[in-house]
Design a protein around this motif. Structure first.
Motif, short mmCIF file in Angstrom:
data_model
loop_
_atom_site.label_atom_id
_atom_site.label_comp_id
_atom_site.label_asym_id
_atom_site.label_seq_id
_atom_site.Cartn_x
_atom_site.Cartn_y
_atom_site.Cartn_z
N ALA A 87 22.51 -63.80 -43.23
CA ALA A 87 21.02 -63.75 -42.80
C ALA A 87 21.00 -64.20 -41.25
O ALA A 87 20.35 -63.52 -40.59
CB ALA A 87 20.45 -64.89 -43.53
N ARG A 91 19.49 -61.84 -38.10
CA ARG A 91 18.54 -62.22 -37.44
C ARG A 91 19.14 -61.89 -36.04
O ARG A 91 18.36 -61.52 -34.85
CB ARG A 91 18.46 -63.55 -37.45
N GLU A 192 15.93 -62.06 -41.32
CA GLU A 192 16.70 -62.97 -42.27
C GLU A 192 16.29 -63.21 -43.59
O GLU A 192 17.23 -63.44 -44.47
CB GLU A 192 16.35 -64.41 -41.27
#
Length: 217
Positions: A87, A91, A192
């Motif tokens: 995640a 991002r 994310e």
């Protein structure tokens, strides 16, 4: 400090394990590996010690080395840790991926879609691995990449199991599409969230197959 030859042997041997060419619990014979890698047994021994330190290989005195076996319960924990790290990578990729890299990621996703249409689940699984690798590379987060690589190596024998859950392939494609669209749209929060959502579903699918296997045993 190790030699370039030892570093190369370590990387090549690690790749054989990560790619599944050397399977969990497989015995690692120094003489055979030396011939396969075209290096000395001493270099192979050094590489095996490093892989033992990585937790990828089990070294037993007087009995040699084996590829470490990951339990079903540990596999779930690994996926939970990966969800956090990937995640973060997703991002980061929204900020750092180039237009060329995003185009490459979209191309991989399109290939995955074709594999589903063709009923080629093994090909889809390979595309899945390629997509995650492309996102991690685009993130340019070296620490996360290193940790993810180590975690993914432990899941060799699990990587294809989850895609065999009925209906999982189509859901997986939708989850990957959401990740890619968020990265392409430069939406950090969505990227994310989409990656966490995806790996959460992979964890659930793996738990499902674990229960089924236990029930059949």
């Amino acid at each position: 400090m190790t030699s370039p030859a030892a570093d190369d042997a370590y990387l090549r041997l690690r790749h054989l394990i990560y790619s599944g060419k050397l399977m969990p619990n497989e015995r690692l014979v120094e003489a055979d590996l030396a011939q396969r890698l075209e290096v000395s047994r001493a270099i192979v021994r050094t590489a095996l010690v490093r892989l033992g330190q990585d937790g990828v290989v089990i070294l037993t005195p007087h009995r040699g080395a084996r590829v470490r076996v990951v339990t079903d319960a540990e596999a779930v924990e690994i996926l939970q840790a990966r969800a956090v790290l990937e995640a973060l990578a997703a991002r980061s990729a929204t900020r750092r991926a180039t237009a060329r890299e995003i185009g490459g990621i979209r191309k991989i996703l399109a290939g995955m879609s074709r594999k589903i249409d063709e009923g080629d689940l093994l090909g889809y699984s390979e595309g899945n691995a390629a997509l995650h690798a492309a996102i991690i590379a685009a993130a340019r987060h070296e620490t996360a990449a290193r940790l993810i690589t180590g975690l993914r190596a432990q899941l060799v024998r699990f990587q294809f199991r989850t895609i065999l859950v009925p209906g999982r392939a189509s859901h997986s494609l939708a989850e990957h599409t959401a990740i890619v669209e968020a990265i392409a749209g430069r939406d950090e929060e969505a990227a994310e969230k989409a990656m966490r959502h995806h790996l959460g579903h992979v964890e659930a699918a793996l738990s499902h197959t674990n229960r089924r296997i236990i029930g059949e045993s």
